[in-house]
Design a protein around this motif. Structure first.
Motif, PDB file in Angstrom:
ATOM      1  N   ARG A  23       0.886  -1.117   0.181  1.00 55.11           N
ATOM      2  CA  ARG A  23      -0.035  -0.208  -0.142  1.00 55.11           C
ATOM      3  C   ARG A  23       1.005   1.455   0.098  1.00 55.11           C
ATOM      4  N   ARG A  24       1.847   1.208   0.830  1.00 55.17           N
ATOM      5  CA  ARG A  24       2.789   2.350   0.737  1.00 55.17           C
ATOM      6  C   ARG A  24       3.578   2.652  -0.529  1.00 55.17           C
ATOM      7  N   ALA A  25       3.897   1.714  -1.167  1.00 48.69           N
ATOM      8  CA  ALA A  25       4.531   1.830  -2.587  1.00 48.69           C
ATOM      9  C   ALA A  25       3.562   2.192  -3.575  1.00 48.69           C
ATOM     10  N   GLY A  26       2.112   1.753  -3.331  1.00 46.40           N
ATOM     11  CA  GLY A  26       0.958   2.166  -4.333  1.00 46.40           C
ATOM     12  C   GLY A  26       0.557   3.704  -4.075  1.00 46.40           C
ATOM     13  N   PHE A  27       0.936   4.159  -2.868  1.00 53.56           N
ATOM     14  CA  PHE A  27       0.785   5.701  -2.666  1.00 53.56           C
ATOM     15  C   PHE A  27       2.013   6.500  -3.296  1.00 53.56           C
ATOM     16  N   GLY A  28       3.073   5.832  -3.699  1.00 56.48           N
ATOM     17  CA  GLY A  28       4.108   6.559  -4.422  1.00 56.48           C
ATOM     18  C   GLY A  28       5.203   6.849  -3.679  1.00 56.48           C
ATOM     19  N   ASP A  29       5.453   6.006  -2.335  1.00 56.83           N
ATOM     20  CA  ASP A  29       6.709   6.306  -1.752  1.00 56.83           C
ATOM     21  C   ASP A  29       7.546   5.427  -2.016  1.00 56.83           C
ATOM     22  N   ALA A  30       8.563   5.834  -2.904  1.00 56.42           N
ATOM     23  CA  ALA A  30       9.539   5.098  -3.432  1.00 56.42           C
ATOM     24  C   ALA A  30      10.457   4.389  -2.474  1.00 56.42           C
ATOM     25  N   ALA A  31      10.544   4.829  -1.320  1.00 57.52           N
ATOM     26  CA  ALA A  31      11.315   4.160  -0.123  1.00 57.52           C
ATOM     27  C   ALA A  31      10.719   2.757   0.366  1.00 57.52           C
ATOM     28  N   PRO A 121       4.606   5.811  18.889  1.00 55.82           N
ATOM     29  CA  PRO A 121       4.883   4.676  18.167  1.00 55.82           C
ATOM     30  C   PRO A 121       3.631   4.699  16.918  1.00 55.82           C
ATOM     31  N   HIS A 122       4.067   4.175  15.768  1.00 57.09           N
ATOM     32  CA  HIS A 122       3.123   4.226  14.739  1.00 57.09           C
ATOM     33  C   HIS A 122       3.831   3.356  13.556  1.00 57.09           C
ATOM     34  N   VAL A 123       3.075   3.146  12.347  1.00 59.87           N
ATOM     35  CA  VAL A 123       3.621   2.419  11.336  1.00 59.87           C
ATOM     36  C   VAL A 123       3.380   3.399  10.056  1.00 59.87           C
ATOM     37  N   THR A 124       4.420   3.718   9.653  1.00 58.71           N
ATOM     38  CA  THR A 124       4.418   4.697   8.504  1.00 58.71           C
ATOM     39  C   THR A 124       4.004   3.949   7.263  1.00 58.71           C
ATOM     40  N   VAL A 125       2.984   4.710   6.561  1.00 61.83           N
ATOM     41  CA  VAL A 125       2.660   3.977   5.470  1.00 61.83           C
ATOM     42  C   VAL A 125       2.530   5.230   4.199  1.00 61.83           C
ATOM     43  N   ALA A 126       2.995   6.385   4.387  1.00 60.50           N
ATOM     44  CA  ALA A 126       3.576   7.437   3.459  1.00 60.50           C
ATOM     45  C   ALA A 126       4.516   8.418   4.101  1.00 60.50           C
ATOM     46  N   HIS A 127       5.426   8.556   3.399  1.00 60.09           N
ATOM     47  CA  HIS A 127       6.422   9.636   3.964  1.00 60.09           C
ATOM     48  C   HIS A 127       7.112  10.605   2.836  1.00 60.09           C
ATOM     49  N   GLU A 131       0.834  15.938  -1.484  1.00 60.14           N
ATOM     50  CA  GLU A 131      -0.182  15.837  -0.398  1.00 60.14           C
ATOM     51  C   GLU A 131      -1.279  15.217  -0.830  1.00 60.14           C
ATOM     52  N   ALA A 132      -1.612  15.173  -2.197  1.00 61.46           N
ATOM     53  CA  ALA A 132      -2.741  14.349  -2.700  1.00 61.46           C
ATOM     54  C   ALA A 132      -2.524  12.820  -2.346  1.00 61.46           C
ATOM     55  N   ALA A 133      -1.385  12.303  -2.430  1.00 59.97           N
ATOM     56  CA  ALA A 133      -1.103  10.929  -2.246  1.00 59.97           C
ATOM     57  C   ALA A 133      -1.206  10.735  -0.740  1.00 59.97           C
ATOM     58  N   PHE A 138      -4.084   8.427   4.028  1.00 57.27           N
ATOM     59  CA  PHE A 138      -4.960   8.662   5.223  1.00 57.27           C
ATOM     60  C   PHE A 138      -6.329   8.297   5.001  1.00 57.27           C
ATOM     61  N   ALA A 139      -7.034   8.508   4.076  1.00 57.21           N
ATOM     62  CA  ALA A 139      -8.406   8.117   3.891  1.00 57.21           C
ATOM     63  C   ALA A 139      -8.550   6.605   3.504  1.00 57.21           C
ATOM     64  N   GLU A 140      -7.822   5.990   2.786  1.00 55.22           N
ATOM     65  CA  GLU A 140      -7.939   4.581   2.257  1.00 55.22           C
ATOM     66  C   GLU A 140      -7.513   3.541   3.302  1.00 55.22           C
ATOM     67  N   LEU A 141      -6.734   3.940   4.358  1.00 57.73           N
ATOM     68  CA  LEU A 141      -6.286   3.109   5.255  1.00 57.73           C
ATOM     69  C   LEU A 141      -6.960   3.421   6.629  1.00 57.73           C
ATOM     70  N   ALA A 142      -8.016   4.385   6.516  1.00 55.82           N
ATOM     71  CA  ALA A 142      -8.744   4.735   7.774  1.00 55.82           C
ATOM     72  C   ALA A 142      -9.415   3.696   8.617  1.00 55.82           C
ATOM     73  N   ASP A 143      -9.846   2.692   7.914  1.00 54.87           N
ATOM     74  CA  ASP A 143     -10.387   1.671   8.617  1.00 54.87           C
ATOM     75  C   ASP A 143      -9.582   0.501   8.913  1.00 54.87           C
ATOM     76  N   TYR A 144      -8.414   0.563   8.751  1.00 61.49           N
ATOM     77  CA  TYR A 144      -7.416  -0.670   8.571  1.00 61.49           C
ATOM     78  C   TYR A 144      -7.393  -0.978  10.240  1.00 61.49           C
ATOM     79  N   GLU A 145      -7.404  -2.354  10.356  1.00 61.39           N
ATOM     80  CA  GLU A 145      -7.034  -3.071  11.627  1.00 61.39           C
ATOM     81  C   GLU A 145      -6.369  -4.420  11.315  1.00 61.39           C
ATOM     82  N   ALA A 146      -5.422  -4.494  12.426  1.00 67.51           N
ATOM     83  CA  ALA A 146      -4.474  -5.591  12.602  1.00 67.51           C
ATOM     84  C   ALA A 146      -4.056  -5.778  13.943  1.00 67.51           C
ATOM     85  N   SER A 147      -4.127  -7.046  14.493  1.00 68.33           N
ATOM     86  CA  SER A 147      -3.426  -7.461  15.695  1.00 68.33           C
ATOM     87  C   SER A 147      -2.653  -8.505  15.752  1.00 68.33           C
TER      88      SER A 147
END
Length: 193
Positions: A23-31, A121-127, A131-133, A138-147
């Motif tokens: 997902r991070r790559a899909g948002f355009g984060d080259a790293a 503490p957090h998990v970076t998904v875009a850096h 701004e649009a990406a 922010f919007a597409e992962l707003a309902d994300y849940e994992a444990s």
């Protein structure tokens, strides 16, 4: 011997780690593909290569004092406008992560350091992307849940290619770990946090 850049983090296990990395790559984060999905305990830190054994001994002690805990991710957050980051929130386990990172960086240890920002503490998904990406992440992962049950953390080194590679795992005290060939297993447990 020179210096190396290290970091300490809790890996986000599969299938969550790969999903968030894609997902991070899909948002355009080259790293994205050079950074395993994680919760940071020690940000990128330059140390003398000869100090790695002392760092590993210190991390072994920190891990021995820890206990397994539940890590739960839920929803998104952002550090904007202070820092161009969108992240998945640590909804459960944040207090333990805070305790661990303080001990990893303690003043008497081999990787004592101050942070540029207060620890969160957090998990970076875009850096550092447009701004649009960032808004999309922010919007597409707003309902994300994992444990998952978190049983330790790991030491990573950043290679000359910018890719972070795991050097060693540090299981918490009280964890049963399958040892390498013929090594004794220590089944001792420590009190909870």
């Amino acid at each position: 011997m020179g210096t190396v850049t290290i970091g300490v983090s809790i890996a986000v296990p599969e299938p969550h780690g790969s999903l968030l990395q894609e997902r991070r790559a899909g948002f355009g984060d080259a790293a994205a593909h050079g950074i395993p999905t994680h919760v940071t305990l020690l940000p990128p830190t330059e140390v003398e290569a000869g100090r790695l054994p002392a760092v590993e001994a210190h991390l072994t002690e920190v891990a021995a004092a820890g206990r397994p805990f539940t890590m739960r991710l839920s929803g998104t957050g952002t550090f904007r406008p202070v820092s161009p980051v969108v992240f998945v929130r640590v909804a459960e386990g944040a207090e333990v992560c805070t305790w661990l990172q303080q001990r990893v960086r303690e003043a008497s240890g081999p990787v004592a350091r101050d942070l540029l920002f207060p620890y969160h503490p957090h998990v970076t998904v875009a850096h550092g992307i447009d701004e649009a990406a960032m808004d999309r992440a922010f919007a597409e992962l707003a309902d994300y849940e994992a444990s998952w049950p978190c049983s330790g953390f790991a030491l990573y080194e950043q290679g000359p290619d910018g890719v972070w590679r795991r050097l060693r795992d540090f299981p918490f005290g009280g964890c049963t770990v399958v040892p390498p060939q013929a090594a004794p297993v220590d089944h001792g447990t420590l009190p909870a946090f």
